[in-house]
Write a protein that holds these residues in place. Sequence first.
Motif, PDB file in Angstrom:
ATOM      1  N   ASP A  95      12.779  -3.528   1.300  1.00 44.05           N
ATOM      2  CA  ASP A  95      12.970  -2.485   2.401  1.00 44.05           C
ATOM      3  C   ASP A  95      12.043  -1.693   1.680  1.00 44.05           C
ATOM      4  O   ASP A  95      12.167  -0.859   1.069  1.00 44.05           O
ATOM      5  N   MET A  96      10.623  -0.932   1.714  1.00 41.13           N
ATOM      6  CA  MET A  96      10.080   0.200   0.820  1.00 41.13           C
ATOM      7  C   MET A  96      10.303   1.327   2.148  1.00 41.13           C
ATOM      8  O   MET A  96       9.934   1.639   2.894  1.00 41.13           O
ATOM      9  N   THR A  97      10.521   2.219   1.224  1.00 42.58           N
ATOM     10  CA  THR A  97      10.387   3.606   2.106  1.00 42.58           C
ATOM     11  C   THR A  97      10.083   4.393   1.051  1.00 42.58           C
ATOM     12  O   THR A  97      10.062   5.439   0.181  1.00 42.58           O
ATOM     13  N   ALA A  98       9.325   5.643   1.774  1.00 43.04           N
ATOM     14  CA  ALA A  98       8.880   7.054   2.047  1.00 43.04           C
ATOM     15  C   ALA A  98       9.685   7.696   1.645  1.00 43.04           C
ATOM     16  O   ALA A  98      10.638   8.030   2.312  1.00 43.04           O
ATOM     17  N   ARG A  99      10.982   8.132   0.503  1.00 48.20           N
ATOM     18  CA  ARG A  99      11.396   8.989   0.891  1.00 48.20           C
ATOM     19  C   ARG A  99      11.594  10.245   1.206  1.00 48.20           C
ATOM     20  O   ARG A  99      12.330  10.907   1.290  1.00 48.20           O
ATOM     21  N   ASP A 100      10.343  10.591   0.544  1.00 46.59           N
ATOM     22  CA  ASP A 100      10.316  12.488   0.386  1.00 46.59           C
ATOM     23  C   ASP A 100       9.846  12.688   2.093  1.00 46.59           C
ATOM     24  O   ASP A 100      10.521  13.432   2.388  1.00 46.59           O
ATOM     25  N   ILE A 101       9.108  11.289   3.054  1.00 41.09           N
ATOM     26  CA  ILE A 101       9.014  11.564   4.365  1.00 41.09           C
ATOM     27  C   ILE A 101      10.713  11.528   5.006  1.00 41.09           C
ATOM     28  O   ILE A 101      10.914  12.172   5.808  1.00 41.09           O
ATOM     29  N   GLN A 102      11.183  10.232   4.409  1.00 42.35           N
ATOM     30  CA  GLN A 102      12.609  10.058   4.717  1.00 42.35           C
ATOM     31  C   GLN A 102      13.757  11.775   4.909  1.00 42.35           C
ATOM     32  O   GLN A 102      14.702  12.002   6.086  1.00 42.35           O
ATOM     33  N   SER A 103      13.658  11.952   3.408  1.00 44.29           N
ATOM     34  CA  SER A 103      14.380  13.284   3.477  1.00 44.29           C
ATOM     35  C   SER A 103      13.571  14.482   3.652  1.00 44.29           C
ATOM     36  O   SER A 103      15.190  15.178   4.974  1.00 44.29           O
ATOM     37  N   LYS A 104      12.839  14.787   4.617  1.00 45.25           N
ATOM     38  CA  LYS A 104      12.336  15.321   5.531  1.00 45.25           C
ATOM     39  C   LYS A 104      12.499  14.985   6.695  1.00 45.25           C
ATOM     40  O   LYS A 104      13.112  16.009   7.216  1.00 45.25           O
ATOM     41  N   ALA A 105      13.114  14.456   7.440  1.00 42.24           N
ATOM     42  CA  ALA A 105      13.138  13.409   8.604  1.00 42.24           C
ATOM     43  C   ALA A 105      14.916  13.686   8.656  1.00 42.24           C
ATOM     44  O   ALA A 105      15.202  14.608   9.925  1.00 42.24           O
ATOM     45  N   LYS A 106      15.765  13.478   7.329  1.00 44.18           N
ATOM     46  CA  LYS A 106      16.711  13.504   7.688  1.00 44.18           C
ATOM     47  C   LYS A 106      17.118  15.007   7.554  1.00 44.18           C
ATOM     48  O   LYS A 106      17.978  15.302   8.640  1.00 44.18           O
ATOM     49  N   ALA A 107      16.554  15.718   7.107  1.00 35.36           N
ATOM     50  CA  ALA A 107      16.668  16.970   6.823  1.00 35.36           C
ATOM     51  C   ALA A 107      16.570  18.644   8.270  1.00 35.36           C
ATOM     52  O   ALA A 107      16.992  19.311   8.796  1.00 35.36           O
ATOM     53  N   ASN A 108      15.465  17.103   9.379  1.00 33.18           N
ATOM     54  CA  ASN A 108      15.642  18.017  10.919  1.00 33.18           C
ATOM     55  C   ASN A 108      16.158  17.080  11.669  1.00 33.18           C
ATOM     56  O   ASN A 108      15.861  17.266  12.700  1.00 33.18           O
ATOM     57  N   ARG A 109      16.596  16.104  11.337  1.00 39.41           N
ATOM     58  CA  ARG A 109      18.001  15.314  12.042  1.00 39.41           C
ATOM     59  C   ARG A 109      16.580  14.338  13.220  1.00 39.41           C
ATOM     60  O   ARG A 109      16.977  14.472  14.227  1.00 39.41           O
ATOM     61  N   HIS A 110      15.655  14.005  12.397  1.00 42.09           N
ATOM     62  CA  HIS A 110      14.534  12.839  13.412  1.00 42.09           C
ATOM     63  C   HIS A 110      14.564  11.261  12.994  1.00 42.09           C
ATOM     64  O   HIS A 110      14.822  11.488  11.600  1.00 42.09           O
ATOM     65  N   PRO A 111      14.021  10.888  13.719  1.00 41.41           N
ATOM     66  CA  PRO A 111      14.434   9.054  13.362  1.00 41.41           C
ATOM     67  C   PRO A 111      13.818   9.026  11.568  1.00 41.41           C
ATOM     68  O   PRO A 111      12.477   9.941  10.916  1.00 41.41           O
ATOM     69  N   TRP A 112      13.721   7.741  11.329  1.00 39.06           N
ATOM     70  CA  TRP A 112      13.179   7.712   9.997  1.00 39.06           C
ATOM     71  C   TRP A 112      11.937   6.806  10.164  1.00 39.06           C
ATOM     72  O   TRP A 112      11.630   5.525   9.186  1.00 39.06           O
ATOM     73  N   SER A 113      11.899   6.518  11.275  1.00 38.23           N
ATOM     74  CA  SER A 113      10.559   5.406  11.492  1.00 38.23           C
ATOM     75  C   SER A 113       9.178   5.114  10.344  1.00 38.23           C
ATOM     76  O   SER A 113       8.887   3.890   9.767  1.00 38.23           O
ATOM     77  N   VAL A 114       8.921   6.464  10.743  1.00 45.13           N
ATOM     78  CA  VAL A 114       7.636   6.759   9.473  1.00 45.13           C
ATOM     79  C   VAL A 114       7.496   6.619   8.143  1.00 45.13           C
ATOM     80  O   VAL A 114       7.239   5.999   7.329  1.00 45.13           O
ATOM     81  N   ALA A 115       9.056   6.532   7.782  1.00 47.74           N
ATOM     82  CA  ALA A 115       9.523   6.414   6.441  1.00 47.74           C
ATOM     83  C   ALA A 115       9.631   5.045   6.158  1.00 47.74           C
ATOM     84  O   ALA A 115       9.628   5.175   4.918  1.00 47.74           O
ATOM     85  N   LYS A 116       9.975   4.401   6.996  1.00 45.18           N
ATOM     86  CA  LYS A 116      10.543   2.819   7.240  1.00 45.18           C
ATOM     87  C   LYS A 116       9.452   1.856   7.576  1.00 45.18           C
ATOM     88  O   LYS A 116       9.121   0.805   7.082  1.00 45.18           O
TER      89      LYS A 116
ATOM     90  N   VAL B  97       0.874  -1.429   0.105  1.00 46.23           N
ATOM     91  CA  VAL B  97       0.045  -0.283  -0.168  1.00 46.23           C
ATOM     92  C   VAL B  97       0.767   1.041   0.120  1.00 46.23           C
ATOM     93  O   VAL B  97       2.171   1.253   0.339  1.00 46.23           O
ATOM     94  N   LEU B  98       0.817   1.793  -1.029  1.00 52.31           N
ATOM     95  CA  LEU B  98       1.402   3.244  -1.061  1.00 52.31           C
ATOM     96  C   LEU B  98       0.361   4.320   0.090  1.00 52.31           C
ATOM     97  O   LEU B  98      -0.572   4.319  -0.986  1.00 52.31           O
ATOM     98  N   PRO B  99       1.135   4.821   0.665  1.00 48.50           N
ATOM     99  CA  PRO B  99       0.520   6.209   2.006  1.00 48.50           C
ATOM    100  C   PRO B  99      -0.011   6.929   1.163  1.00 48.50           C
ATOM    101  O   PRO B  99       0.679   7.594   0.632  1.00 48.50           O
ATOM    102  N   LYS B 100      -1.446   7.626   2.071  1.00 51.39           N
ATOM    103  CA  LYS B 100      -1.438   8.850   1.232  1.00 51.39           C
ATOM    104  C   LYS B 100      -0.803   9.649   2.097  1.00 51.39           C
ATOM    105  O   LYS B 100      -0.349  11.212   0.907  1.00 51.39           O
ATOM    106  N   GLN B 101       0.436  10.003   2.712  1.00 48.05           N
ATOM    107  CA  GLN B 101       1.211  10.652   3.144  1.00 48.05           C
ATOM    108  C   GLN B 101       2.365  10.904   2.204  1.00 48.05           C
ATOM    109  O   GLN B 101       3.236  11.477   2.465  1.00 48.05           O
ATOM    110  N   SER B 102       2.523   9.852   1.927  1.00 46.99           N
ATOM    111  CA  SER B 102       3.925   9.952   0.488  1.00 46.99           C
ATOM    112  C   SER B 102       3.815  10.263  -0.897  1.00 46.99           C
ATOM    113  O   SER B 102       2.914   9.315  -1.083  1.00 46.99           O
ATOM    114  N   LYS B 103       4.444  10.684  -1.651  1.00 46.13           N
ATOM    115  CA  LYS B 103       3.857  10.843  -3.020  1.00 46.13           C
ATOM    116  C   LYS B 103       5.721  10.370  -3.772  1.00 46.13           C
ATOM    117  O   LYS B 103       6.216  10.134  -4.905  1.00 46.13           O
ATOM    118  N   ASP B 104       6.299   9.866  -2.911  1.00 47.09           N
ATOM    119  CA  ASP B 104       7.760   9.142  -3.232  1.00 47.09           C
ATOM    120  C   ASP B 104       7.988   8.383  -2.107  1.00 47.09           C
ATOM    121  O   ASP B 104       9.198   8.217  -1.843  1.00 47.09           O
TER     122      ASP B 104
END
Length: 221
Positions: free
Chosen positions: A99-120, A57-64
Amino acid sequence: MKITLPGSKETLPVGKILCIGRNYAKHAAEMQSDVPGEPMVFLKPSTAIVRSGGVVVLPKQSKDVHHEVELVAVIGKGGRNIPEDEALHHVSAYAAGLDMTARDIQSKAKANRHPWSVAKGFDTFAPLGPLTPADQVGDPQQMEVSVTVNEETRQNGRTADMIFSVAYLVHYTSTIFTLEPGDLIYTGTPDGVGPVEDGDVAEARVSGCAPLRVRMSRELD
């Protein structure tokens, strides 16, 4: 989600899903990241598992959302502080995984130095193929891993190029977490990761293992 270990009729719940980031130098480079000096470990929930023939399922929270093909080591014998030279005796099976990854969510998390848990960690973000007994696979560092999307090859690598071997990953993770039967180690992805779209069909392959095939479906608003 439950799995049946090779040689056993008992089904076990999937335990910890331990994932290794940046375990191939070329993938680290394509992500514009440094090669780690020790394994980079993150976790996914058991609800991220979907088996071959299922739907991601490609979640509605991610476009990438991106695919990342991986060799998965299935723990059959638990332990803590497992010596590296004994580590592979604790692996009962191998499988192809994604390992499916919501890359846009991950990129935002990285920029804010937040964990990747949601993206992954979204539901269905850890597709798992059929389990193949470890003694039928041979040396886990001599495998080819690949994925096609709509029959077009996207990733094609070799486990010989891993920075940290499967044996070392079992050893290393066991110094942090007590490993238990049913735990899964997603061992990292080679370069070539990329996006998937609604309706795409991905087929992940690891030499010696049965293929993993899943279809992508966009979550409706």
